[in-house]
Design a protein around this motif. Structure first.
Motif, PDB file in Angstrom:
ATOM      1  N   UNK A 230       2.039 -11.524 -22.929  1.00  0.00           N
ATOM      2  CA  UNK A 230       2.336 -10.274 -22.244  1.00  0.00           C
ATOM      3  C   UNK A 230       2.631 -10.588 -20.785  1.00  0.00           C
ATOM      4  N   UNK A 231       3.810 -10.174 -20.319  1.00  0.00           N
ATOM      5  CA  UNK A 231       4.231 -10.439 -18.939  1.00  0.00           C
ATOM      6  C   UNK A 231       4.379  -9.120 -18.201  1.00  0.00           C
ATOM      7  N   UNK A 232       3.824  -9.043 -16.998  1.00  0.00           N
ATOM      8  CA  UNK A 232       3.866  -7.842 -16.175  1.00  0.00           C
ATOM      9  C   UNK A 232       4.569  -8.169 -14.861  1.00  0.00           C
ATOM     10  N   UNK A 233       5.505  -7.321 -14.489  1.00  0.00           N
ATOM     11  CA  UNK A 233       6.142  -7.411 -13.173  1.00  0.00           C
ATOM     12  C   UNK A 233       5.954  -6.068 -12.491  1.00  0.00           C
ATOM     13  N   UNK A 234       5.241  -6.061 -11.366  1.00  0.00           N
ATOM     14  CA  UNK A 234       4.970  -4.835 -10.628  1.00  0.00           C
ATOM     15  C   UNK A 234       5.888  -4.754  -9.419  1.00  0.00           C
ATOM     16  N   UNK A 235       6.590  -3.631  -9.300  1.00  0.00           N
ATOM     17  CA  UNK A 235       7.489  -3.373  -8.171  1.00  0.00           C
ATOM     18  C   UNK A 235       8.555  -4.455  -8.024  1.00  0.00           C
ATOM     19  N   UNK A 236       8.864  -5.150  -9.112  1.00  0.00           N
ATOM     20  CA  UNK A 236       9.901  -6.150  -9.079  1.00  0.00           C
ATOM     21  C   UNK A 236       9.539  -7.413  -8.336  1.00  0.00           C
TER      22      UNK A 236
ATOM     23  N   UNK B 182       0.844  -1.199   0.000  1.00  0.00           N
ATOM     24  CA  UNK B 182       0.000   0.000   0.000  1.00  0.00           C
ATOM     25  C   UNK B 182       0.882   1.253   0.000  1.00  0.00           C
ATOM     26  N   UNK B 183       0.993   1.856  -1.200  1.00  0.00           N
ATOM     27  CA  UNK B 183       1.763   3.082  -1.309  1.00  0.00           C
ATOM     28  C   UNK B 183       1.313   3.847  -2.552  1.00  0.00           C
ATOM     29  N   UNK B 184       1.738   5.085  -2.623  1.00  0.00           N
ATOM     30  CA  UNK B 184       1.235   5.971  -3.681  1.00  0.00           C
ATOM     31  C   UNK B 184       2.016   5.859  -4.982  1.00  0.00           C
ATOM     32  N   UNK B 185       3.136   5.151  -5.019  1.00  0.00           N
ATOM     33  CA  UNK B 185       3.919   5.016  -6.251  1.00  0.00           C
ATOM     34  C   UNK B 185       4.217   3.549  -6.516  1.00  0.00           C
ATOM     35  N   UNK B 186       4.196   3.193  -7.794  1.00  0.00           N
ATOM     36  CA  UNK B 186       4.503   1.824  -8.204  1.00  0.00           C
ATOM     37  C   UNK B 186       5.246   1.849  -9.531  1.00  0.00           C
ATOM     38  N   UNK B 187       5.931   0.732  -9.812  1.00  0.00           N
ATOM     39  CA  UNK B 187       6.654   0.590 -11.073  1.00  0.00           C
ATOM     40  C   UNK B 187       6.144  -0.636 -11.803  1.00  0.00           C
ATOM     41  N   UNK B 188       5.950  -0.477 -13.107  1.00  0.00           N
ATOM     42  CA  UNK B 188       5.511  -1.581 -13.952  1.00  0.00           C
ATOM     43  C   UNK B 188       6.580  -1.884 -14.989  1.00  0.00           C
ATOM     44  N   UNK B 189       6.929  -3.152 -15.129  1.00  0.00           N
ATOM     45  CA  UNK B 189       7.801  -3.623 -16.203  1.00  0.00           C
ATOM     46  C   UNK B 189       7.006  -4.626 -17.029  1.00  0.00           C
ATOM     47  N   UNK B 190       6.772  -4.287 -18.290  1.00  0.00           N
ATOM     48  CA  UNK B 190       5.914  -5.095 -19.163  1.00  0.00           C
ATOM     49  C   UNK B 190       6.742  -5.591 -20.344  1.00  0.00           C
ATOM     50  N   UNK B 191       6.617  -6.877 -20.649  1.00  0.00           N
ATOM     51  CA  UNK B 191       7.286  -7.462 -21.816  1.00  0.00           C
ATOM     52  C   UNK B 191       6.229  -8.024 -22.756  1.00  0.00           C
ATOM     53  N   UNK B 192       6.285  -7.613 -24.010  1.00  0.00           N
ATOM     54  CA  UNK B 192       5.371  -8.100 -25.051  1.00  0.00           C
ATOM     55  C   UNK B 192       6.184  -8.918 -26.033  1.00  0.00           C
TER      56      UNK B 192
END
Length: 466
Positions: A415-421, A400-410
């Motif tokens: 399609x693969x998604x990695x959120x916050x590593x 629970x936080x106000x910022x996140x990072x998305x890494x998406x590979x197509x």
């Protein structure tokens, strides 16, 4: 009226008819005896060095070989119709395209690429619908000056009729002999708006008559077809696919630029050029539609973004694009270069988002935009989801936080998604391969909820072992 006065009136009318007869006969015989109109001198547009430099800059850095951009013209001449481009403006268009590093292609070059051939040199296909006389009188001298090529789409049932509006077969023969023109099909005689917007009828017979007219007048069989009024109703898909190498339209529900994705369906979207289209606007649009490989900082290239209405976003309208957010509204959407990214595959996207408050702000990153199965990744204060066609395919909890990072590979259909590593989600396409670009969106529960902010957005080719 007395009998004498009636007699005098009748004699007067008879005399007038006798006097007018030679002039009427001369007018009637003029067109058959003079089927080739005189060409006008091609007016030359003037451009200052600053504009020429701007045109060159528009093409700088674009690939030297790329899928073509198709332009749709109608008539060329001095008329006032919004569909009639003045000759001096056509001259400016060609000067600008040349300065930007584009060449004009023949229909044969376009068809060879559409059927699986290699990419041609970066160029445009100039198409002219209807087969108007203005192509011979006004456009041909301009093309001659620039060493350019055009593709005229004929309504064959109207050639030589309704003169002087349409071309004659004799003018077409001269245009073909010049080497500057090829000729394609725009139907035989189905270029009419049907009552109540009803679809055209009798397409199979009409296309047969169009092909017969080409053969009768010694023209090569047309390879391309443009739908009358861009209305595909009434033209069976299998008929067009089996008869022509490709079909062209000015209107499509989703961007269908010339690309391998569009080539699979045999239908391509054109950019319609109007009387008001300046040379600056044309070069800007052609550059925007020229395919580019995935890569770079997408927020540093605001000129390539388009809103949902396919118009550039206004100031502050790029979803999550900065602190100066509009006060009104609850949803925003923009796609990056939807025409230029149609063939993107094997790419990664990194998005860094802040301002995701617990009060209902959501950021969306969509991959494979323009394809049959786009994938949207939605991230909020504490959750990430993969959504396809409105249905959640996978989801996971986030800190629970106000910022996140998305890494998406197509890659292909995956399609693969990695959120916050740490949170990994995967989706597999259920339709065509995973080609297409990137879009971003933002939503909030109400006007008092702050917009999320997109702090970074970068694209790169995917690593081979990803």
């Amino acid at each position: 009226m007395s009998t004498a006065r009636l007699l005098r009136a009748g004699l007067g009318l008879a005399a007038a008819a006798v006097l007018a007869a030679p002039f009427a006969a001369a007018w009637h015989l003029h067109e058959p005896r003079d089927p080739v109109a005189a060409q006008d001198d091609a007016p030359e547009s003037a451009a200052d060095p600053a504009r020429i430099a701007a045109w060159r800059a528009a093409g700088a850095g674009l690939p030297e070989r790329a899928a073509p951009v198709v332009l749709a013209y109608h008539d060329i001449g001095p008329g006032e119709s919004p569909y009639t481009v003045r000759p001096e403006r056509l001259d400016a268009h060609l000067a600008a395209l040349t300065a930007a590093g584009y060449r004009t292609l023949t229909a044969a070059e376009f068809t060879a690429w559409a059927e699986g051939g290699p990419l041609p040199p970066r160029g445009v296909l100039l198409t002219f619908d209807d087969g108007t006389r203005g192509l011979w009188v006004h456009a041909d001298p301009v093309l001659r000056r620039h060493g350019a090529h055009g593709s005229a789409f004929l309504i064959t049932g109207r050639v030589g009729r309704h003169r002087p509006y349409y071309l004659s077969w004799e003018e077409i023969a001269r245009m073909r002999a010049s080497g500057r023109w090829d000729f394609q099909s725009h139907s035989h005689d189905l270029h009419d708006r049907q009552p109540g917007g009803a679809p055209a009828t009798g397409a199979r017979e009409d296309i047969g008559r169009s092909l017969a007219a080409f053969a009768e007048h010694g023209l090569p069989r047309p390879e391309l077809f443009s739908y009358p009024y861009s209305d595909e109703r009434g033209f069976p898909e299998e008929l067009i696919r089996d008869t022509f190498a490709a079909a062209l339209t000015n209107q499509a529900e989703r961007p269908l630029p010339p690309s391998r994705r569009s080539a699979a369906g045999g239908r391509f979207e054109r950019f319609e050029v109007l009387a008001t289209t300046t040379a600056d606007a044309l070069v800007r649009e052609v550059a925007r539609r020229t395919p580019v490989p995935p890569g770079g900082d997408l927020l540093a290239d605001p000129g390539r973004w388009l809103a949902a209405d396919r118009e550039p976003p206004g100031p502050g309208e790029l979803p999550g694009g900065g602190p100066h957010r509009p006060a009104a509204g609850r949803h925003q959407y923009a796609s990056y270069a939807p025409y230029a990214s149609a063939d993107w595959d094997d790419y990664t996207v990194r998005a860094e988002v802040s301002g995701l408050t617990a009060g209902g702000a959501t950021f969306g990153l969509t991959a494979r935009v323009g394809g049959a199965s786009p994938v949207e990744i939605r991230v909020s204060h504490h959750r990430v989801r993969i959504v396809e066609n409105g249905t959640t395919r996978a989801e996971g909890a986030l800190p629970r936080r106000t910022s996140h990072r998305l890494d998406v590979t197509v890659r292909g259909g995956r399609t693969t998604v990695v959120a916050d590593g740490r949170v990994r989600l995967t989706s597999t396409a259920r339709a065509e391969p995973g080609t297409g670009g990137v879009a971003v969106s933002a939503s909030r529960a109400g006007p008092d909820v702050p917009w999320p902010v997109l702090d970074a957005l970068r694209v790169a080719p995917a690593a081979r072992d990803a």
